[in-house]
Scaffold this motif. Structure first.
Motif, short mmCIF file in Angstrom:
data_model
loop_
_atom_site.label_atom_id
_atom_site.label_comp_id
_atom_site.label_asym_id
_atom_site.label_seq_id
_atom_site.Cartn_x
_atom_site.Cartn_y
_atom_site.Cartn_z
N ALA A 35 2.09 76.03 -3.64
CA ALA A 35 2.88 76.73 -2.62
C ALA A 35 3.24 75.76 -1.49
CB ALA A 35 2.09 77.92 -2.07
N GLY A 36 2.33 74.88 -1.14
CA GLY A 36 2.63 73.87 -0.13
C GLY A 36 3.72 72.92 -0.59
N TRP A 37 3.67 72.52 -1.85
CA TRP A 37 4.72 71.64 -2.39
C TRP A 37 6.07 72.36 -2.44
CZ3 TRP A 37 1.46 69.37 -6.94
CH2 TRP A 37 0.67 68.33 -6.45
N ALA A 38 6.04 73.66 -2.67
CA ALA A 38 7.28 74.44 -2.65
C ALA A 38 7.88 74.45 -1.25
CB ALA A 38 7.03 75.86 -3.15
N VAL A 39 7.03 74.55 -0.23
CA VAL A 39 7.52 74.51 1.15
C VAL A 39 8.11 73.13 1.46
CG1 VAL A 39 6.78 74.57 3.57
CG2 VAL A 39 5.98 76.31 1.97
N VAL A 40 7.45 72.08 0.99
CA VAL A 40 7.99 70.72 1.19
C VAL A 40 9.34 70.58 0.51
CG1 VAL A 40 7.61 68.29 0.60
CG2 VAL A 40 5.74 69.65 1.53
N ALA A 41 9.50 71.15 -0.67
CA ALA A 41 10.78 71.08 -1.38
C ALA A 41 11.88 71.82 -0.61
CB ALA A 41 10.64 71.65 -2.79
N VAL A 42 11.55 72.95 0.00
CA VAL A 42 12.54 73.69 0.79
C VAL A 42 12.94 72.88 2.02
CG1 VAL A 42 12.86 75.72 2.27
CG2 VAL A 42 11.90 75.97 -0.01
N VAL A 43 11.97 72.27 2.69
CA VAL A 43 12.28 71.45 3.86
C VAL A 43 13.16 70.27 3.45
CG1 VAL A 43 11.26 69.91 5.59
CG2 VAL A 43 10.24 72.15 5.15
N ASP A 44 12.86 69.64 2.33
CA ASP A 44 13.68 68.53 1.84
C ASP A 44 15.10 69.00 1.53
OD1 ASP A 44 14.23 65.90 1.04
OD2 ASP A 44 13.81 66.41 -1.05
N ALA A 45 15.25 70.16 0.92
CA ALA A 45 16.58 70.68 0.60
C ALA A 45 17.37 70.96 1.88
CB ALA A 45 16.47 71.94 -0.25
N VAL A 46 16.71 71.48 2.91
CA VAL A 46 17.39 71.75 4.18
C VAL A 46 17.84 70.43 4.83
CG1 VAL A 46 17.04 72.59 6.55
CG2 VAL A 46 16.29 73.96 4.59
N VAL A 47 16.97 69.43 4.83
CA VAL A 47 17.33 68.13 5.41
C VAL A 47 18.49 67.50 4.66
CG1 VAL A 47 16.49 65.77 5.76
CG2 VAL A 47 15.06 67.71 6.40
N VAL A 48 18.46 67.56 3.34
CA VAL A 48 19.55 67.00 2.54
C VAL A 48 20.85 67.73 2.82
CG1 VAL A 48 20.41 66.73 0.18
CG2 VAL A 48 18.08 66.08 0.74
N GLN A 49 20.81 69.05 2.91
CA GLN A 49 22.03 69.81 3.18
C GLN A 49 22.58 69.47 4.56
OE1 GLN A 49 23.72 71.39 0.99
NE2 GLN A 49 25.28 72.07 2.40
N LEU A 50 21.73 69.28 5.54
CA LEU A 50 22.19 68.88 6.88
C LEU A 50 22.83 67.50 6.83
CD1 LEU A 50 19.27 70.17 9.13
CD2 LEU A 50 21.59 71.11 8.93
N ARG A 51 22.27 66.60 6.06
CA ARG A 51 22.86 65.27 5.93
C ARG A 51 24.18 65.32 5.18
NH1 ARG A 51 18.88 60.91 3.84
NH2 ARG A 51 20.71 59.65 4.30
N ARG A 52 24.29 66.20 4.19
CA ARG A 52 25.56 66.34 3.46
C ARG A 52 26.65 66.88 4.38
NH1 ARG A 52 25.57 70.08 -0.77
NH2 ARG A 52 27.40 69.08 -1.62
N ARG A 53 26.30 67.82 5.26
CA ARG A 53 27.29 68.36 6.19
C ARG A 53 27.70 67.35 7.24
NH1 ARG A 53 25.64 74.57 7.43
NH2 ARG A 53 26.14 75.32 5.36
N ALA A 54 26.80 66.43 7.59
CA ALA A 54 27.09 65.44 8.62
C ALA A 54 28.05 64.36 8.14
CB ALA A 54 25.80 64.80 9.11
#
Length: 84
Positions: free
Chosen positions: A55-74
């Motif tokens: 479950a902790g690794w799943a949270v890390v994966a969600v945080v990584d996906a959010v960071v990547v999406q923010l970088r893609r939008r930038a």
């Protein structure tokens, strides 16, 4: 075939390489799905410690996906399709 920094006809240069953010986003989402599924399975079988780890690794994966999406939008001047 000439040896170069990048195959002919591809986007990107030596100074500004082509980004792998789309691949990173897909892998983060895949990690979220797999870790969540296995975590639920482990909780249902009574294995709480490995379930919490996944479950902790799943949270890390969600945080990584959010960071990547923010970088893609930038990124300026590109569309935001997953298949660029």
């Amino acid at each position: 075939m000439p040896i170069a920094a990048q195959p002919p006809g591809r986007r990107g240069t030596v100074d500004e390489p082509y980004s792998a953010l789309n691949l990173r986003l897909v892998l983060a989402l895949f990690g979220f799905v797999v870790c969540t599924g296995l975590s639920v399975l482990l909780f249902s079988r009574g294995w709480t410690v490995p379930g919490w780890l996944l479950a902790g690794w799943a949270v890390v994966a969600v945080v990584d996906a959010v960071v990547v999406q923010l970088r893609r939008r930038a990124r300026a001047g590109t569309d935001h399709s997953l298949f660029e």
